[in-house]
Design an enzyme around this catalytic site. Sequence first.
Site, mmCIF file in Angstrom:
data_model
loop_
_atom_site.group_PDB
_atom_site.id
_atom_site.type_symbol
_atom_site.label_atom_id
_atom_site.label_comp_id
_atom_site.label_asym_id
_atom_site.label_seq_id
_atom_site.Cartn_x
_atom_site.Cartn_y
_atom_site.Cartn_z
ATOM 1 N N ASP A 39 0.831 -1.197 0.000
ATOM 2 C CA ASP A 39 0.000 0.000 0.000
ATOM 3 C C ASP A 39 0.871 1.254 0.000
ATOM 4 O O ASP A 39 2.105 1.170 0.153
ATOM 5 C CB ASP A 39 -0.955 0.012 1.218
ATOM 6 C CG ASP A 39 -0.272 -0.449 2.508
ATOM 7 O OD1 ASP A 39 0.979 -0.360 2.594
ATOM 8 O OD2 ASP A 39 -0.969 -0.898 3.433
ATOM 9 N N ASN A 45 -7.041 -3.336 14.754
ATOM 10 C CA ASN A 45 -8.470 -3.462 14.440
ATOM 11 C C ASN A 45 -8.721 -4.602 13.452
ATOM 12 O O ASN A 45 -9.808 -4.729 12.914
ATOM 13 C CB ASN A 45 -9.029 -2.138 13.891
ATOM 14 C CG ASN A 45 -8.437 -1.777 12.526
ATOM 15 O OD1 ASN A 45 -7.525 -2.437 12.048
ATOM 16 N ND2 ASN A 45 -8.953 -0.729 11.913
ATOM 17 N N HIS A 87 -7.161 -5.031 10.566
ATOM 18 C CA HIS A 87 -6.969 -4.734 9.146
ATOM 19 C C HIS A 87 -5.753 -5.474 8.583
ATOM 20 O O HIS A 87 -4.842 -5.861 9.323
ATOM 21 C CB HIS A 87 -6.937 -3.225 8.869
ATOM 22 C CG HIS A 87 -5.682 -2.516 9.266
ATOM 23 N ND1 HIS A 87 -5.654 -1.180 9.549
ATOM 24 C CD2 HIS A 87 -4.398 -2.939 9.434
ATOM 25 C CE1 HIS A 87 -4.427 -0.821 9.851
ATOM 26 N NE2 HIS A 87 -3.647 -1.863 9.789
ATOM 27 N N GLU A 129 -9.626 -1.932 5.806
ATOM 28 C CA GLU A 129 -10.203 -1.684 7.122
ATOM 29 C C GLU A 129 -11.470 -2.524 7.298
ATOM 30 O O GLU A 129 -12.014 -3.049 6.316
ATOM 31 C CB GLU A 129 -10.536 -0.190 7.252
ATOM 32 C CG GLU A 129 -9.335 0.733 7.066
ATOM 33 C CD GLU A 129 -8.404 0.790 8.280
ATOM 34 O OE1 GLU A 129 -8.364 -0.167 9.073
ATOM 35 O OE2 GLU A 129 -7.700 1.798 8.432
HETATM 36 P P1 PGA Z 1 2.524 -2.211 12.496
HETATM 37 O O1 PGA Z 1 1.181 -2.076 11.696
HETATM 38 O O2 PGA Z 1 3.327 -3.231 11.788
HETATM 39 O O3 PGA Z 1 3.146 -0.860 12.459
HETATM 40 O O4 PGA Z 1 2.146 -2.625 13.864
HETATM 41 C C1 PGA Z 1 0.627 -3.195 11.107
HETATM 42 C C2 PGA Z 1 -0.641 -2.769 10.453
HETATM 43 O O5 PGA Z 1 -1.238 -1.787 10.894
HETATM 44 O O6 PGA Z 1 -1.050 -3.407 9.480
#
Ligand code: PGA
Length: 246
Positions: free
Chosen positions: A71, A140, A142, A147
């Site tokens: 992304d 959450n 995702h 999301e």
């Molecule tokens: P993080 O985020 O690796 O910074 O914990 C993972 C995500 O939000 O997909």
Amino acid sequence: MRADAGPAAAAVLRLEGRDVGTAAADLLHTVIASTPRPVIGVATGGSPSPLYRELAARGGDYRAVTWFALDEYLGLPAGHPQSYAEVLRRELIDPLGLDPRTVHLPDPHSADPHDAAARYEQRIADAGGVDLQILGIGRNGHLAFNEPGAALDSRTRVETLTEDTRQANRRFFPTLEEVPTRCITQGLGTILSARRLLLLAQGAAKAEALHRALTGPVSADCPASVLQLHGDVTVLADAEAAALLP
Ligand code: PGA
């Protein structure tokens, strides 16, 4: 260790934090060594950092590899240090000595980001699809920036970040206002098209999401639950992130 979790059980390995990077690098090198023109999908954020540090420490020949990011933010100026293009330059391209032309991201500066998203999806397909996709999980649930509510068969598209995700990513920006509100993200269907998935999860903040993803119903409420629909998933988690798993 193999934990029976969900319809297509993922291989879940509980590891010390530092070992997550070592085990992930072992798997990545196995895929690269056994694939003539390997295509590796890369995540950004904190979760894959131990892997990238380990790869940099080991060295290796990555000339045959093509890389695709999951992304990219929309709305940041070119060269912004928190754009994923810059994050991947700092964490992957420079330390591994990669040719930047082998590392692909969605184009966030296109006049038509929807078209840029569709073109990115096509570029992945044109490369033959992803052999190994590295993933983190949001607290959450995702996956990439898919999301809660994202269609399980979604493809690469423009998305809006939830407030929870913006708060989680606040730590990378001076103020919350500077955290982008939109992005281009691979879809859940795009991610499921990868031949092999590798999810990295560290810390107690990920425990509930990981539990829901692997043992709860497959549902858009927890986008990462689509992992249960894929037949080749490895989860490398530290003890805190794996605390709620059976
Ligand atoms: P993080 O985020 O690796 O910074 O914990 C993972 C995500 O939000 O997909």
